[in-house]
Design an enzyme around this catalytic site. Structure first.
Site, PDB file in Angstrom:
ATOM      1  N   SER A   6       0.833  -1.214   0.000  1.00  0.00           N
ATOM      2  CA  SER A   6       0.000   0.000   0.000  1.00  0.00           C
ATOM      3  C   SER A   6       0.862   1.255   0.000  1.00  0.00           C
ATOM      4  CB  SER A   6      -0.906   0.017   1.238  1.00  0.00           C
ATOM      5  OG  SER A   6      -0.119  -0.019   2.413  1.00  0.00           O
ATOM      6  N   ASN A  66      -1.143  -1.870  13.301  1.00  0.00           N
ATOM      7  CA  ASN A  66      -2.585  -1.621  13.419  1.00  0.00           C
ATOM      8  C   ASN A  66      -2.884  -0.320  14.161  1.00  0.00           C
ATOM      9  OD1 ASN A  66      -2.632  -4.063  12.220  1.00  0.00           O
ATOM     10  ND2 ASN A  66      -3.624  -5.169  13.900  1.00  0.00           N
ATOM     11  N   THR A 112     -39.312  25.800  -8.831  1.00  0.00           N
ATOM     12  CA  THR A 112     -39.527  24.496  -8.189  1.00  0.00           C
ATOM     13  C   THR A 112     -39.853  23.565  -9.348  1.00  0.00           C
ATOM     14  OG1 THR A 112     -41.900  24.829  -7.883  1.00  0.00           O
ATOM     15  CG2 THR A 112     -40.479  25.530  -6.063  1.00  0.00           C
ATOM     16  N   HIS A 113     -39.461  22.322  -9.228  1.00  0.00           N
ATOM     17  CA  HIS A 113     -39.603  21.366 -10.349  1.00  0.00           C
ATOM     18  C   HIS A 113     -38.930  21.902 -11.618  1.00  0.00           C
ATOM     19  CE1 HIS A 113     -42.811  19.348  -7.970  1.00  0.00           C
ATOM     20  NE2 HIS A 113     -43.037  20.597  -7.580  1.00  0.00           N
ATOM     21  N   SER A 128     -14.092  24.624 -27.781  1.00  0.00           N
ATOM     22  CA  SER A 128     -14.208  23.351 -28.476  1.00  0.00           C
ATOM     23  C   SER A 128     -13.187  23.335 -29.598  1.00  0.00           C
ATOM     24  CB  SER A 128     -15.616  23.199 -29.052  1.00  0.00           C
ATOM     25  OG  SER A 128     -15.600  22.295 -30.147  1.00  0.00           O
ATOM     26  N   LYS A 168     -17.926  27.944 -29.108  1.00  0.00           N
ATOM     27  CA  LYS A 168     -18.198  27.294 -27.818  1.00  0.00           C
ATOM     28  C   LYS A 168     -17.555  27.962 -26.617  1.00  0.00           C
ATOM     29  CE  LYS A 168     -20.436  23.390 -27.676  1.00  0.00           C
ATOM     30  NZ  LYS A 168     -21.480  23.211 -26.701  1.00  0.00           N
ATOM     31  N   ASN A 211     -17.589  26.458 -22.814  1.00  0.00           N
ATOM     32  CA  ASN A 211     -18.146  25.335 -22.041  1.00  0.00           C
ATOM     33  C   ASN A 211     -17.827  25.423 -20.550  1.00  0.00           C
ATOM     34  OD1 ASN A 211     -19.257  24.130 -24.310  1.00  0.00           O
ATOM     35  ND2 ASN A 211     -17.373  23.004 -24.775  1.00  0.00           N
ATOM     36  N   GLU A 265     -18.881  20.975 -14.717  1.00  0.00           N
ATOM     37  CA  GLU A 265     -19.243  19.596 -15.067  1.00  0.00           C
ATOM     38  C   GLU A 265     -18.338  18.599 -14.352  1.00  0.00           C
ATOM     39  OE1 GLU A 265     -20.719  19.489 -19.567  1.00  0.00           O
ATOM     40  OE2 GLU A 265     -18.923  20.691 -19.292  1.00  0.00           O
ATOM     41  N   TYR A 305      -8.782  -6.152  13.676  1.00  0.00           N
ATOM     42  CA  TYR A 305      -8.173  -5.739  12.401  1.00  0.00           C
ATOM     43  C   TYR A 305      -8.345  -6.814  11.338  1.00  0.00           C
ATOM     44  CZ  TYR A 305      -4.982  -4.143   8.808  1.00  0.00           C
ATOM     45  OH  TYR A 305      -4.474  -3.729   7.606  1.00  0.00           O
ATOM     46  N   GLN A 357      -7.141  -1.882   4.989  1.00  0.00           N
ATOM     47  CA  GLN A 357      -6.106  -1.097   4.306  1.00  0.00           C
ATOM     48  C   GLN A 357      -6.705  -0.251   3.186  1.00  0.00           C
ATOM     49  OE1 GLN A 357      -2.122  -2.739   3.525  1.00  0.00           O
ATOM     50  NE2 GLN A 357      -2.698  -2.790   1.371  1.00  0.00           N
ATOM     51  N   LYS A 406      -7.943   3.887   3.004  1.00  0.00           N
ATOM     52  CA  LYS A 406      -7.176   5.096   2.677  1.00  0.00           C
ATOM     53  C   LYS A 406      -7.350   5.526   1.232  1.00  0.00           C
ATOM     54  CE  LYS A 406      -3.904   3.069   4.899  1.00  0.00           C
ATOM     55  NZ  LYS A 406      -4.879   2.280   5.701  1.00  0.00           N
TER      56      LYS A 406
HETATM   57  N1  ARG Z   1      -1.065  -1.022   5.558  1.00  0.00           N
HETATM   58  C1  ARG Z   1      -1.855  -1.526   6.623  1.00  0.00           C
HETATM   59  C2  ARG Z   1      -3.229  -0.855   6.690  1.00  0.00           C
HETATM   60  O1  ARG Z   1      -3.358   0.233   6.265  1.00  0.00           O
HETATM   61  C3  ARG Z   1      -1.168  -1.296   7.929  1.00  0.00           C
HETATM   62  C4  ARG Z   1      -1.592  -2.250   8.961  1.00  0.00           C
HETATM   63  C5  ARG Z   1      -1.106  -3.610   8.607  1.00  0.00           C
HETATM   64  N2  ARG Z   1      -1.386  -4.505   9.662  1.00  0.00           N
HETATM   65  C6  ARG Z   1      -1.305  -5.795   9.491  1.00  0.00           C
HETATM   66  N3  ARG Z   1      -1.617  -6.523  10.515  1.00  0.00           N
HETATM   67  N4  ARG Z   1      -0.923  -6.329   8.383  1.00  0.00           N
HETATM   68  O2  ARG Z   1      -4.193  -1.401   7.174  1.00  0.00           O
END
Ligand code: ARG
Length: 470
Positions: free
Chosen positions: A37, A122, A167-168, A289, A295, A297, A302, A329, A334, A337
């Protein structure tokens, strides 16, 4: 019988000593690539360094680290935080935590191995994320405050300028551009409050919860909380380790803001269409465009509307991610994020665009005023005029309904009516009734608290300014 010692190449290259004793073989490269990660969580580097520094100090207080080991660790961590790794170095590490640890080992040797005493990735990742959320939310709240100020300032200047209200998506009543813009200021101010309110219960430090249920190392979690700027440590380790409520609450708050920006975008897209012609986008926030020379835009609006969809997907993704997980956990977590960072980035960028674009929008007041003549929008005022003179409202509604139907058939507008015409429909119409039939009158005559009356809009703007929201 002792097991033959198998040298684990992983212990020196990819996962230095994280679990080198347990496995006879390093993680398969494909498996490692699947589980890494680092490309996402490297942005937690400054927070990981901060949390690790606090942890080192706590370990010293628990007599696990000596003073000089702690000093060396702190010095090295500082350097690690100062120089983020070049992208090509990233792939060699699983995540930001193992990256920091391996750099530390390379810099100071064995003392680095002691730093992980009593802690787990963790509780580490939770602490990093909590610090990240705190910092990014401060920035986002600042931007929201700036945008609310822009909407309020523009609302204040436009509080007398009439425009059609829908409205609408059909003509409803004449409102003012000021009242319309005030509505967005209100939304943004609520968003700002929502971020604060939703984050408030999460002002607690996860560090020290270990992998699941605390640690036998006597670290002072109150010290850690105070050191990292939280008001207290989290209360129950198993809840802490498994919960992603902080991330979910935050993403929810940000998604509502993006939804509001998306609604505003929709209005800008409609209003800038020449058939509406209510607004002219600034040149530096319009796109052309490659084929159609005429154009102009509204791409930024959007894209904001389109990206709000991504935030909504992130919120549902987060909820789906958690719903089937037993305590505590699970590696699934993971993935939180990806949703978190994406939503923060989206909103950060959308706010930057709006902070620059909204002050430059050129509202075409004359066009808005003209448009107020269409759509029979004074009809409600006429019916209420009769009601105030004693005609039951349902009957007044019917009288005015008939007037509108007649005019509609003849292709005429309400303001074409003479006092005599009105009288012919109902004797309660006095000569003053035609005065209702201008664009300015309708908003001005509104009498209720919170209405679109310029005086009410002005009062509300003043109140908001006095509340020192900015
Ligand atoms: N990259 C992991 C996460 O964001 C960190 C925690 C990993 N913990 C584990 N027991 N493998 O969750």
């Amino acid at each position: 019988m002792s097991r033959p010692k198998v040298r684990n190449p992983q212990s020196t290259i990819r996962n230095p000593k994280m679990w080198g004793g347990r496995m006879a073989k390093p993680l398969d490269p494909t498996a490692l690539a699947f589980s890494t990660s680092i490309h996402q969580d490297i942005r937690l580097l400054p927070y990981d360094v901060r949390a690790s520094s606090a942890w080192a100090e706590a370990l010293q207080r628990a007599h696990v680290l000596t003073q000089s080991e702690t000093a060396r660790i702190l010095r090295a961590l500082k350097k690690i935080g100062r120089y983020p790794p070049p992208p090509e170095e990233l792939s060699a590490h699983e995540d930001v935590h193992s990256y920091v640890e391996s750099r530390l080992r390379r810099m100071i040797g064995d003392a680095a191995d002691k730093l992980h005493t009593g802690r787990s990735r963790n509780d580490q990742v939770l602490t990093d994320v909590a610090l990240y959320v705190r910092e990014s939310s401060t920035r986002i709240v600042d931007k929201l405050r700036g945008l609310a100020r822009i909407f309020l300032d523009r609302a204040s200047r436009e509080k007398k300028n009439p425009m059609p209200g829908f409205t609408h998506m059909q003509p409803a009543q004449v409102v003012t551009l000021g009242a319309h813009l005030l509505a967005y200021a209100e939304m943004i101010l609520r968003d700002l409050g929502r971020v604060r309110i939703l984050l408030q219960p999460h002002d607690a430090c996860p560090l020290g919860c270990g992998a699941i249920g605390g640690t036998t190392i006597p670290v002072d979690r109150f010290f850690l909380a105070q050191r990292l700027g939280f008001s207290r440590p989290t209360a129950a380790a198993m809840d802490t380790i498994s919960s992603r409520d902080l991330v979910t609450d935050y993403v929810y708050a940000l998604t509502i803001t993006l939804t509001h920006l998306s609604r505003f975008s929709e209005e800008i897209i409609l209003w800038s269409n020449p058939f509406f012609g209510f607004v002219r986008l600034p040149d530096d926030f319009s796109t052309g465009s490659s084929l159609m020379p005429q154009k102009r835009n509204p791409d930024l609006s959007e894209l904001t509307r389109g990206r709000a969809a991504r935030a909504i997907a992130a919120l549902t993704g987060l909820l789906a991610l958690q719903k089937g997980l037993p305590l505590t956990y699970n590696r699934d977590l993971q993935e939180d994020k990806i949703y978190l960072f994406d939503t923060v980035d989206l909103l950060d960028a959308a706010l930057d665009v709006h902070l620059k674009m909204v002050p430059k929008l050129e509202f075409v007041r004359s066009r808005m005023r003209e448009a107020c003549a269409e759509g029979f929008m004074e009809a409600t005022d006429l019916a209420e005029y009769l009601a105030l003179r004693g005609l039951p409202f349902r009957q007044a509604h019917e009288v005015v309904g008939r007037i509108v139907a007649d005019l509609d058939r003849r292709g005429r507008r309400l303001r074409d009516l003479t006092p005599k015409d009105l009288q012919s429909y109902n004797k309660l119409f006095g000569p003053d009734a035609v005065e209702l039939l201008t664009a300015e009158t309708s908003p001005k005559r509104k009498r209720t608290y919170g209405s679109v009356a310029p005086a009410e809009v002005g009062r509300r703007i003043m109140r908001l300014r006095m509340m020192r929201i900015y």
